[in-house]
Design an enzyme around this catalytic site. Structure first.
Site, PDB file in Angstrom:
ATOM      1  N   CYS A   1     -16.523  -9.577   5.502  1.00  0.00           N
ATOM      2  CA  CYS A   1     -15.873  -8.281   5.252  1.00  0.00           C
ATOM      3  C   CYS A   1     -14.616  -8.490   4.426  1.00  0.00           C
ATOM      4  CB  CYS A   1     -15.446  -7.634   6.570  1.00  0.00           C
ATOM      5  SG  CYS A   1     -16.778  -7.437   7.719  1.00  0.00           S
TER       6      CYS A   1
ATOM      7  N   CYS B   1       0.834  -1.204   0.000  1.00  0.00           N
ATOM      8  CA  CYS B   1       0.000   0.000   0.000  1.00  0.00           C
ATOM      9  C   CYS B   1       0.874   1.262   0.000  1.00  0.00           C
ATOM     10  CB  CYS B   1      -0.915  -0.013   1.218  1.00  0.00           C
ATOM     11  SG  CYS B   1      -2.067   1.379   1.249  1.00  0.00           S
TER      12      CYS B   1
ATOM     13  N   CYS C   1       0.428  -0.005  10.322  1.00  0.00           N
ATOM     14  CA  CYS C   1      -0.050  -0.995   9.349  1.00  0.00           C
ATOM     15  C   CYS C   1       1.064  -1.854   8.750  1.00  0.00           C
ATOM     16  CB  CYS C   1      -0.819  -0.306   8.230  1.00  0.00           C
ATOM     17  SG  CYS C   1      -1.667  -1.498   7.170  1.00  0.00           S
TER      18      CYS C   1
ATOM     19  N   CYS D   1       0.376   4.739   7.065  1.00  0.00           N
ATOM     20  CA  CYS D   1      -0.279   4.550   8.369  1.00  0.00           C
ATOM     21  C   CYS D   1       0.684   3.804   9.301  1.00  0.00           C
ATOM     22  CB  CYS D   1      -1.577   3.779   8.198  1.00  0.00           C
ATOM     23  SG  CYS D   1      -2.616   4.466   6.870  1.00  0.00           S
TER      24      CYS D   1
ATOM     25  N   ARG E   1     -18.002  -3.062  17.846  1.00  0.00           N
ATOM     26  CA  ARG E   1     -17.243  -4.294  17.609  1.00  0.00           C
ATOM     27  C   ARG E   1     -15.928  -4.320  18.361  1.00  0.00           C
ATOM     28  NH1 ARG E   1     -16.863  -4.590  12.244  1.00  0.00           N
ATOM     29  NH2 ARG E   1     -18.985  -5.365  12.306  1.00  0.00           N
TER      30      ARG E   1
ATOM     31  N   CYS F   1     -19.563   1.534   8.668  1.00  0.00           N
ATOM     32  CA  CYS F   1     -18.800   0.883   9.729  1.00  0.00           C
ATOM     33  C   CYS F   1     -17.567   1.757   9.933  1.00  0.00           C
ATOM     34  CB  CYS F   1     -18.414  -0.526   9.285  1.00  0.00           C
ATOM     35  SG  CYS F   1     -17.295  -1.344  10.421  1.00  0.00           S
TER      36      CYS F   1
ATOM     37  N   CYS G   1     -19.593  -6.532   3.454  1.00  0.00           N
ATOM     38  CA  CYS G   1     -18.864  -5.341   3.890  1.00  0.00           C
ATOM     39  C   CYS G   1     -17.554  -5.303   3.108  1.00  0.00           C
ATOM     40  CB  CYS G   1     -18.580  -5.437   5.388  1.00  0.00           C
ATOM     41  SG  CYS G   1     -17.583  -4.072   6.018  1.00  0.00           S
TER      42      CYS G   1
END
Ligand code: SAM
Ligand code: DTB
Ligand code: SF4
Length: 325
Positions: A109, A65, A72, A69, A272, A200, A140
């Protein structure tokens, strides 16, 4: 009454209370037992307190990616163990969805390590959504930031939820992520809402943010034009090679307090208990459920890290008298 019947995020009959950070901090500062009591009261007004929604997660596009972040494993910028992979073939994703459904998940998801989806990739994801939906599962996806028109296409394909976390407070955001802004996250949430897809959105706790940052993030979620129907509260999973690899551990009671404040601020949302559950004792997870968490990821894997395994979760449900929804 079923939890679904009890649950209504968009009840417009009562005037909407917009929360302040001060109010959220006052909740955080309550004696622990009083906070849990208030959270239980809020929870039981809207939900069956013994019912937990279970979603299974799959990484359909892993690693490589462009974003930075700091937590991550999938950022191309950090030397983690996660290798870049191609988008999974649709039939493999559908087979995994069928297996998750057989195990008892109600939602599937699909996550992708993208800043935002490319046009050609979106077509494959739309096919995944159509086929997973056709199995009778809720769908999702979490694909990063959406461009104009993409949310509508996802809606047409049968998408029920779009996951896009605020992750942390606006003020702390730039200390963890510099390649996109908090404001851009909010833009995507708005597009998702306007397309008629359920939201979400939650965050990560334990990245070195202050209690004030935690409170501000929860207030921002609660005060969205319509609160997110689903609010994942992730505990940081420290990933070797990332800037947050050596983050000192958070007091577990502070994590439970965060769940309780989320429950009180967003009484009609499914909260969650998300990443970090494998590292938690059964007793800590039970405290999180007592604080108002009523949803979890069910399956051996999250995206790139492990989750509590099926057998451990089934045993925990039996010991606590919890039922799956
Ligand atoms: N790329 C998309 C995005 O950022 O929205 C979707 C995938 S991203 C991995 C989904 C979410 O996973 C992040 O928003 C974050 O909340 C969570 N996450 C990622 N790494 C994590 C970690 N090490 N610990 C806890 N949560 C994590
Ligand atoms: C969310 O809030 N948590 C999930 C899901 N949405 C996509 C992701 C957790 C990731 C944990 C670290 C990993 O497995 O890479
Ligand atoms: Fe990319 Fe999402 Fe990971 Fe950020 S959290 S590096 S956007 S996969």
């Amino acid at each position: 009454m079923s939890p679904a019947a009890l649950h209504s995020v968009s009840d417009t009959s009562a005037p909407r209370h917009l929360w302040t950070v001060e109010e959220a901090l006052a909740l955080y500062a309550l004696p622990f037992m009083d906070l849990l009591w208030q959270a239980q009261e809020a929870h039981r007004r809207q939900f069956d307190a013994n019912a937990i929604q279970r979603s299974t997660l799959i990484s359909v596009k892993t690693g490589g990616c462009s974003e930075d972040c700091g937590y991550c494993s999938q950022s191309a910028r950090y030397g983690t163990d996660v290798a870049r992979e191609r988008l999974m073939p649709v039939d493999e994703v559908v087979a995994a969805a069928r297996a998750a459904q057989e195990k008892g998940a109600s939602r599937f998801c699909m996550g992708a390590a993208w800043k935002s989806p490319k046009k050609s990739d979106l077509e494959s994801v739309l096919e995944m959504v159509r086929e997973v939906k056709a199995l009778g599962l809720q769908t999702c996806v979490t694909l990063g930031m959406l461009k104009t028109g993409q949310a509508e296409k996802l809606k047409e394909a049968g998408l029920d939820y779009y996951n896009h976390n605020l992750d942390t407070d606006r003020e702390f955001y730039g200390k963890v992520i510099t390649t996109h802004s908090h404001e851009e996250r909010l833009d995507t949430l708005q597009q998702v809402r306007e397309a008629g897809i359920r939201i979400c959105s939650g965050g990560i706790i334990g990245m070195g943010e202050s209690r004030g940052n935690r409170a501000a993030m929860l207030v921002q979620l609660a005060n969205l034009p319509v609160p997110p129907e689903s609010v994942p509260i992730n505990h940081l999973v420290p990933i070797p090679g990332t800037p947050l690899a050596d983050q000192p551990p958070l007091d577990p009671f502070e994590f439970v307090r965060t769940i309780a404040v989320a429950r009180i601020l967003m009484p009609a949302s499914w909260v969650r208990l998300s990443a970090g559950r494998r590292e938690m004792s059964d007793e800590l997870q039970a405290l999180c459920f007592l604080a108002g968490a009523n949803s979890m990821f069910y399956g051996d894997h999250l995206l790139t890290t492990g989750n509590a395994d099926f057998d451990a979760d089934d045993a925990l449900f039996a010991r606590l008298g919890l039922k799956a929804v």
